[in-house]
Design a protein around this motif. Structure first.
Motif, mmCIF file in Angstrom:
data_model
loop_
_atom_site.group_PDB
_atom_site.id
_atom_site.type_symbol
_atom_site.label_atom_id
_atom_site.label_comp_id
_atom_site.label_asym_id
_atom_site.label_seq_id
_atom_site.Cartn_x
_atom_site.Cartn_y
_atom_site.Cartn_z
ATOM 1 N N LEU A 172 13.958 6.883 21.613
ATOM 2 C CA LEU A 172 13.725 5.304 22.573
ATOM 3 C C LEU A 172 14.430 4.064 21.962
ATOM 4 O O LEU A 172 15.141 3.013 22.652
ATOM 5 N N LEU A 173 14.274 4.377 20.498
ATOM 6 C CA LEU A 173 14.702 2.806 19.908
ATOM 7 C C LEU A 173 15.809 2.662 19.119
ATOM 8 O O LEU A 173 16.930 1.272 19.587
ATOM 9 N N ASP A 174 16.807 3.337 19.113
ATOM 10 C CA ASP A 174 17.591 3.648 18.322
ATOM 11 C C ASP A 174 19.312 3.701 19.102
ATOM 12 O O ASP A 174 19.789 3.345 18.588
ATOM 13 N N VAL A 175 18.868 4.503 20.709
ATOM 14 C CA VAL A 175 19.943 4.563 21.335
ATOM 15 C C VAL A 175 19.391 3.948 22.818
ATOM 16 O O VAL A 175 20.563 3.399 22.787
ATOM 17 N N PHE A 176 18.711 4.561 23.053
ATOM 18 C CA PHE A 176 18.443 3.927 24.320
ATOM 19 C C PHE A 176 18.261 2.152 24.241
ATOM 20 O O PHE A 176 18.798 1.591 25.396
ATOM 21 N N GLY A 177 17.559 1.610 23.317
ATOM 22 C CA GLY A 177 17.322 0.773 23.315
ATOM 23 C C GLY A 177 17.881 -0.746 21.951
ATOM 24 O O GLY A 177 18.099 -1.441 21.955
ATOM 25 N N GLN A 178 19.248 0.067 21.701
ATOM 26 C CA GLN A 178 19.875 -0.267 20.733
ATOM 27 C C GLN A 178 21.265 -1.122 21.889
ATOM 28 O O GLN A 178 22.098 -0.214 22.483
ATOM 29 N N ARG A 179 21.155 -2.331 21.131
ATOM 30 C CA ARG A 179 22.638 -3.367 21.774
ATOM 31 C C ARG A 179 23.941 -3.118 21.700
ATOM 32 O O ARG A 179 24.623 -3.298 21.851
ATOM 33 N N ASP A 180 23.537 -3.135 19.940
ATOM 34 C CA ASP A 180 24.958 -2.748 19.792
ATOM 35 C C ASP A 180 25.796 -0.979 20.125
ATOM 36 O O ASP A 180 24.719 -0.146 19.314
#
Length: 122
Positions: A16-24
Motif C-alpha cells: 500500500l505505502l511503498d508501491v501504490f503510495g510511493q511517488r518516487d
C-alpha cells in the motif's frame, strides 16, 4: 502474533505505502521488486495487468491522476495469514474526505504477492 502474521502484515502495508503510495519511481520499483512475484497479476475495475513492469505503470498512473498531497492510509488491520490477505485503505488528502476507499486482496507465495485485486467501495 506469529512470524507468518508479521510477515503478511508487513507485506500488505508495504504494498500500500511503498508501491501504490510511493511517488518516487525508483523507490517504487525497488519496493515492487522486493514485494511481488515476477509474474504478479494485478486487477482493479479498470484493467488487469501481468508482471511487475505493468503493475508499476498502473501504480504510477493512479498517483499521477491524483492531487500531489493525496496519500494512501491503511483503514483496518491486515486480515488473513499465509497465502491470503486483505487490507482496507483510504486515499486522499489528509484531513479531507477520502477520494477513494478500497480493499486489497492478495495471494502470497514464497513471501511475495503473486496476485493482487483491488476492490473499490461504492
Amino acid at each position: 502474533m506469529d512470524e507468518t502474521r508479521i510477515e503478511t502484515e508487513a507485506l500488505m502495508r508495504a504494498n500500500l505505502l511503498d508501491v501504490f503510495g510511493q511517488r518516487d519511481p525508483a523507490a517504487r520499483r525497488a519496493a515492487a521488486e522486493r514485494l511481488f512475484g515476477e509474474d504478479v497479476v494485478f486487477g482493479d475495475e479498470e484493467e488487469t495487468t501481468h508482471g511487475v513492469p505493468a503493475l508499476l505503470e498502473r501504480a504510477g498512473a493512479i498517483l499521477d491522476r491524483a492531487p500531489a498531497e493525496a496519500v494512501f492510509a491503511a483503514d483496518s488491520p491486515v486480515y488473513g495469514t499465509g497465502e491470503q490477505a486483505a487490507l482496507t485503505w483510504t486515499f486522499g488528502v489528509p484531513g479531507a474526505q477520502p477520494l477513494a476507499r478500497g480493499i486489497d486482496l492478495a495471494t502470497i507465495a514464497g513471501g511475495r504477492i503473486t496476485r493482487l485485486t483491488t476492490l473499490l467501495a461504492r
